[in-house]
Write an enzyme that holds these catalytic residues in place. Structure first.
Site, short mmCIF file in Angstrom:
data_model
loop_
_atom_site.label_atom_id
_atom_site.label_comp_id
_atom_site.label_asym_id
_atom_site.label_seq_id
_atom_site.Cartn_x
_atom_site.Cartn_y
_atom_site.Cartn_z
CB SER A 69 -0.89 0.02 1.24
OG SER A 69 -1.72 -1.12 1.29
CB THR A 121 -3.90 3.43 0.12
OG1 THR A 121 -2.53 3.02 -0.03
CG2 THR A 121 -4.02 4.88 -0.29
CB ALA A 122 -8.85 1.51 1.78
CG HIS A 161 -8.59 -6.14 -3.57
ND1 HIS A 161 -7.57 -5.47 -4.22
CD2 HIS A 161 -8.04 -6.64 -2.44
CE1 HIS A 161 -6.46 -5.57 -3.51
NE2 HIS A 161 -6.72 -6.27 -2.43
#
Length: 291
Positions: A69, A121-122, A161
């Site tokens: 990430s 990163t989310a 995803h």
């Protein structure tokens, strides 16, 4: 008779998802044991793990090449550099918060969300939106978040995803698309994942390997049908058309090269997160280009 030189084994870590499977398919062995492209003296061994696990393994410097990430980069910048190819960018789309019923952002601050990992990163982007410590959460494997939210175990979930394309089939509502929020706020794509290469391989080898990785992505894009067919083996709940759409979202011009705008997006995300006290300051991001 002189002995044949030994090949150099390189472990490449990536998620068991259609986009990663698609772009690294050319490195997988064919029936004759050889890759689909010329890998020279290098032999690539695929290591499939979810992104949270790969982030953790990168902290220990275990794999020579690995997806990470972008959130994770400041924590491993001493061990890894980012290759200019292999990125996943959300260009006005990205990770999403979904729930069984409509909610406001203020509602999210009062519930516990299922999230796919603290170094994704989310998670970082949601923290930028809601503020540091602005929400409660539990880490849940990314592929179990949708079922857990549907089952009522959590009031909302942060999905990554293929869940971004399949959540509606589960009867869930979109609360916020973090990629859209980021792009509309900053005018840049959201840099979600990068491909990292270990520094101790040395500069000449890092450039050589980056060239092979770029050739792999190009081969997959040039042989899309066969690469998508391979990627379908990792497409949970998706038919060919949906898998092809997902691949197109995350294997594209950004994956071939960040370019100035993509590199600016990485710098912007990490700069905003540093200023918010969410990550340590890693200085300028180090990118390795093909030799």
């Amino acid at each position: 008779m002189p002995s044949q030189p030994q090949s150099i084994r390189l472990r490449i870590g990536h998620s068991p998802d259609p986009d990663d499977a698609f772009m690294w398919y050319p490195l997988a062995p064919k029936a004759d044991g050889k890759a689909h492209i010329d890998t020279g003296k290098y032999r690539f061994e695929h290591v499939l793990e979810d992104i949270q696990t790969l982030n953790e393994r990168s902290q220990r410097g275990e794999l020579e090449i690995t997806a990470i990430s972008i959130h994770q980069y400041p924590y491993v910048a001493d061990k890894y550099a980012l290759t200019t190819c292999g990125s996943s960018m959300g260009d006005n789309y990205g990770p999403m918060v979904v729930a069984p019923k409509p909610m406001t952002l203020d509602d999210l601050r009062g519930i516990t969300l299922a999230v796919p990992g603290e170094r994704t990163t989310a998670f970082l982007t949601l923290s930028l939106l809601l503020g540091k410590g602005g929400f409660k959460y539990r880490v849940v494997p990314f592929d179990q978040i949708l079922p857990a939210v549907v089952a009522g175990e959590y009031e909302a979930g942060l999905i990554i995803h293929e869940g971004q394309l399949t959540y509606a089939q589960s009867g869930l509502e979109l609360i916020v698309d973090l990629g859209k929020w980021w792009t509309q706020t900053h005018g840049l794509p959201l840099p979600l994942g990068g491909n990292a290469i270990r520094r101790d391989l040395g500069q000449p080898a890092m450039g050589e390997i980056c060239t092979i990785l770029l050739n792999s992505i190009r081969y997959a894009l040039d042989h899309r049908d066969e690469a998508v067919k391979y990627a379908l083996g990792y497409a949970r709940g998706m038919d060919r058309n949906l898998a092809d759409k997902f691949v197109g979202m995350y294997v594209n011009k950004w994956t071939l090269d960040y370019g100035p705008r993509g590199q600016a997006a990485v710098a912007k995300l990490l700069g905003e997160a540093t200023a918010a006290g969410l990550i340590p300051d890693c200085g300028d991001v180090d990118f390795v280009a093909p030799a």
